[in-house]
Design a protein around this motif. Sequence first.
Motif, short mmCIF file in Angstrom:
data_model
loop_
_atom_site.label_atom_id
_atom_site.label_comp_id
_atom_site.label_asym_id
_atom_site.label_seq_id
_atom_site.Cartn_x
_atom_site.Cartn_y
_atom_site.Cartn_z
N ILE A 185 29.47 0.94 -82.50
CA ILE A 185 30.72 1.24 -81.79
C ILE A 185 30.59 2.53 -80.99
CG2 ILE A 185 33.14 1.88 -82.14
CD1 ILE A 185 33.05 -0.11 -84.55
N LYS A 186 29.99 3.56 -81.57
CA LYS A 186 29.80 4.82 -80.85
C LYS A 186 28.93 4.61 -79.61
CE LYS A 186 28.58 7.46 -84.43
NZ LYS A 186 28.19 8.70 -85.16
N GLU A 187 27.89 3.80 -79.75
CA GLU A 187 27.00 3.53 -78.62
C GLU A 187 27.74 2.86 -77.47
OE1 GLU A 187 23.46 0.46 -77.38
OE2 GLU A 187 23.69 0.93 -79.51
N VAL A 188 28.55 1.86 -77.80
CA VAL A 188 29.29 1.14 -76.75
C VAL A 188 30.35 2.04 -76.12
CG1 VAL A 188 30.91 -0.76 -76.35
CG2 VAL A 188 28.83 -1.16 -77.67
N ILE A 189 31.06 2.82 -76.92
CA ILE A 189 32.06 3.75 -76.37
C ILE A 189 31.40 4.72 -75.40
CG2 ILE A 189 33.56 5.70 -76.94
CD1 ILE A 189 34.36 4.25 -79.50
N ASN A 190 30.27 5.29 -75.80
CA ASN A 190 29.58 6.25 -74.94
C ASN A 190 29.09 5.60 -73.65
OD1 ASN A 190 29.43 8.95 -76.14
ND2 ASN A 190 28.46 7.92 -77.87
N THR A 191 28.57 4.38 -73.75
CA THR A 191 28.06 3.68 -72.57
C THR A 191 29.14 3.51 -71.51
OG1 THR A 191 26.41 2.48 -73.87
CG2 THR A 191 26.99 1.56 -71.73
N TYR A 192 30.34 3.15 -71.94
CA TYR A 192 31.42 2.91 -70.98
C TYR A 192 32.15 4.19 -70.60
CZ TYR A 192 31.01 -2.17 -71.26
OH TYR A 192 30.55 -3.45 -71.17
N ALA A 193 32.55 4.99 -71.58
CA ALA A 193 33.42 6.14 -71.30
C ALA A 193 32.72 7.23 -70.51
CB ALA A 193 33.98 6.70 -72.60
N LYS A 194 31.40 7.38 -70.69
CA LYS A 194 30.70 8.47 -69.98
C LYS A 194 30.72 8.28 -68.47
CE LYS A 194 26.01 6.48 -70.15
NZ LYS A 194 24.66 6.62 -70.75
N GLU A 195 30.98 7.06 -68.01
CA GLU A 195 31.08 6.81 -66.57
C GLU A 195 32.40 7.33 -66.00
OE1 GLU A 195 28.76 5.57 -64.67
OE2 GLU A 195 27.33 5.12 -66.28
N PHE A 196 33.34 7.69 -66.87
CA PHE A 196 34.65 8.17 -66.43
C PHE A 196 34.88 9.64 -66.76
CE2 PHE A 196 34.85 3.64 -67.09
CZ PHE A 196 35.53 3.18 -65.98
N GLY A 197 34.04 10.22 -67.61
CA GLY A 197 34.21 11.62 -67.99
C GLY A 197 33.34 11.94 -69.18
N GLU A 198 33.46 13.16 -69.67
CA GLU A 198 32.70 13.56 -70.86
C GLU A 198 33.36 12.96 -72.11
OE1 GLU A 198 32.42 17.77 -70.99
OE2 GLU A 198 31.50 17.94 -69.00
N VAL A 199 32.54 12.55 -73.06
CA VAL A 199 33.07 11.93 -74.28
C VAL A 199 32.25 12.34 -75.49
CG1 VAL A 199 31.71 9.83 -73.88
CG2 VAL A 199 33.68 9.74 -75.39
N THR A 200 32.94 12.64 -76.58
CA THR A 200 32.31 12.95 -77.86
C THR A 200 33.02 12.14 -78.93
OG1 THR A 200 31.84 15.21 -77.14
CG2 THR A 200 31.68 14.75 -79.50
N VAL A 201 32.25 11.44 -79.75
CA VAL A 201 32.83 10.59 -80.80
C VAL A 201 32.30 11.05 -82.15
CG1 VAL A 201 33.15 8.24 -81.65
CG2 VAL A 201 32.88 8.65 -79.19
N ASN A 202 33.21 11.41 -83.04
CA ASN A 202 32.85 11.76 -84.42
C ASN A 202 33.65 10.90 -85.38
OD1 ASN A 202 30.99 14.03 -84.04
ND2 ASN A 202 32.77 15.09 -83.18
N ILE A 203 32.94 10.28 -86.32
CA ILE A 203 33.58 9.43 -87.33
C ILE A 203 33.52 10.15 -88.67
CG2 ILE A 203 33.64 7.16 -88.43
CD1 ILE A 203 34.08 7.09 -85.38
N THR A 204 34.68 10.42 -89.25
CA THR A 204 34.73 11.13 -90.53
C THR A 204 35.74 10.47 -91.46
OG1 THR A 204 36.42 12.66 -89.70
CG2 THR A 204 34.10 13.34 -89.50
N LYS A 205 35.66 10.81 -92.73
CA LYS A 205 36.67 10.41 -93.70
C LYS A 205 37.69 11.54 -93.81
CE LYS A 205 35.35 6.35 -95.29
NZ LYS A 205 36.23 5.17 -95.24
N LYS A 206 38.96 11.14 -93.87
CA LYS A 206 40.02 12.13 -93.84
C LYS A 206 41.19 11.68 -94.71
CE LYS A 206 42.28 14.91 -90.25
NZ LYS A 206 42.44 15.05 -88.78
N PRO A 207 41.66 12.52 -95.65
CA PRO A 207 42.80 12.10 -96.47
C PRO A 207 44.11 12.20 -95.68
CG PRO A 207 42.12 14.31 -97.08
CD PRO A 207 41.13 13.83 -96.07
N LYS A 208 44.92 11.16 -95.80
CA LYS A 208 46.24 11.14 -95.18
C LYS A 208 47.26 10.78 -96.26
CE LYS A 208 45.58 12.07 -90.81
NZ LYS A 208 46.29 13.13 -90.09
N SER A 209 48.13 11.76 -96.58
CA SER A 209 49.11 11.57 -97.67
C SER A 209 48.40 11.11 -98.94
CB SER A 209 50.19 10.56 -97.27
OG SER A 209 50.91 11.03 -96.14
N GLY A 210 47.22 11.65 -99.19
CA GLY A 210 46.46 11.32 -100.39
C GLY A 210 45.64 10.06 -100.28
#
Length: 406
Positions: free
Chosen positions: A31-56
Amino acid sequence: MVLIIDPQTSGVAGNMFIGAFLDLGADSEKIKEVINTYAKEFGEVTVNITKKPKSGIMSTYADIQTTDNSPRHYTDIINKIDEITEKNYPNNTIITKTVTLAKKIFKTIALAESKVHNHPLSELHFHEVGCADAVADIIGSSYAYHLLGLDKETIYSLPVATGAGTVNTQHGILPVPAPAVLEILSETPTIGGLAETEIATPTGSAILVNITDEYISSYPLVTNKKIGYGAGKKELKVLNALRLVHAKTITEKNTITVLETNLDTLTGEELGGLFEKLLNEGASDVTIIPTIMKKNRPGQILKVITKNSNVEHLIQVIMKETGTLGIRIIPTLHRGVANREIVTKNIQINNSEETVHFKIGYMNDEIIKCTPEYEDIKKLSEKTSIPVKDLMNLAKAEYIRLSGSE
């Protein structure tokens, strides 16, 4: 299998869909590869995937940071996406389906913005959404959706929470939901929810309406649930994570209405025409049953099965076509229906590849019925001089062979 979208608390955003799809098992590196391939043609893009607690609740957060190179018109974005696809993924089936859905999502946003701001599509800029950000969210969500094979399943959505209060835009301070969001969700059940801020974005809303098959008010009867949470950026007092539930269902329960009337004045030709007319006007099924009516006169009982939403229309059609003055309405009958779909296969007949449509019925994800489309088989019979009954058997055998090898 079915997917249930639950935005009742969190609302919807593009990166929340990506996070939830990842939480369900989509491949993050692809998914990161495909996002970068398309979005970089329109601007700078950085994708980070993390785990994050939301309301526990531990959720997957797709943190996508973008900066636009320059403003882009809607039509320029679509043309550029096609160009990128042709250059990088010319024969990739999943990418082809991804881009087809992505363009539908972009069009939904563009039509809403066009209506709200009274601009033609050809002059429309993606200034509020952000060009690179929109491309990243929409392409990423669509690709993850197809990676999981969800395009082959039934998608339900619960009501969408939109939030409350106001939002700052380039046009000034506007009420929540913002006009474009309200336009996109015009045919979608919505609620304000408990969050005192904007939680339904144009991108997230457009993704939802383009993948949802049916809106429901509560969870349907499902088993074997797998749950994914896609974290939102904001820290709220309520759970700010889009919940997706991927589950098994043996049958889908739905409701229908049966329309019924007695006929004794129509000829055989007129009855045949009536049969076709009702199917073309939206009837799910039509049955004509010979019977004996009063004074021992021969007649017919017309029975029409239809979705509840089509009842009034079909009543008018029946009265106009038959002259009957009364129609019995038997409402809200529950029926259990196997999951079914129309599948297209290229099969070998007499060393020639032929395209045939099949109606496939599933129960517990197992095929219980495989029926070639009669009109396809009829044309093949005329072409090959093979009897219809023999072609039916050949086509079924070919479908099973091909399915087993995939």
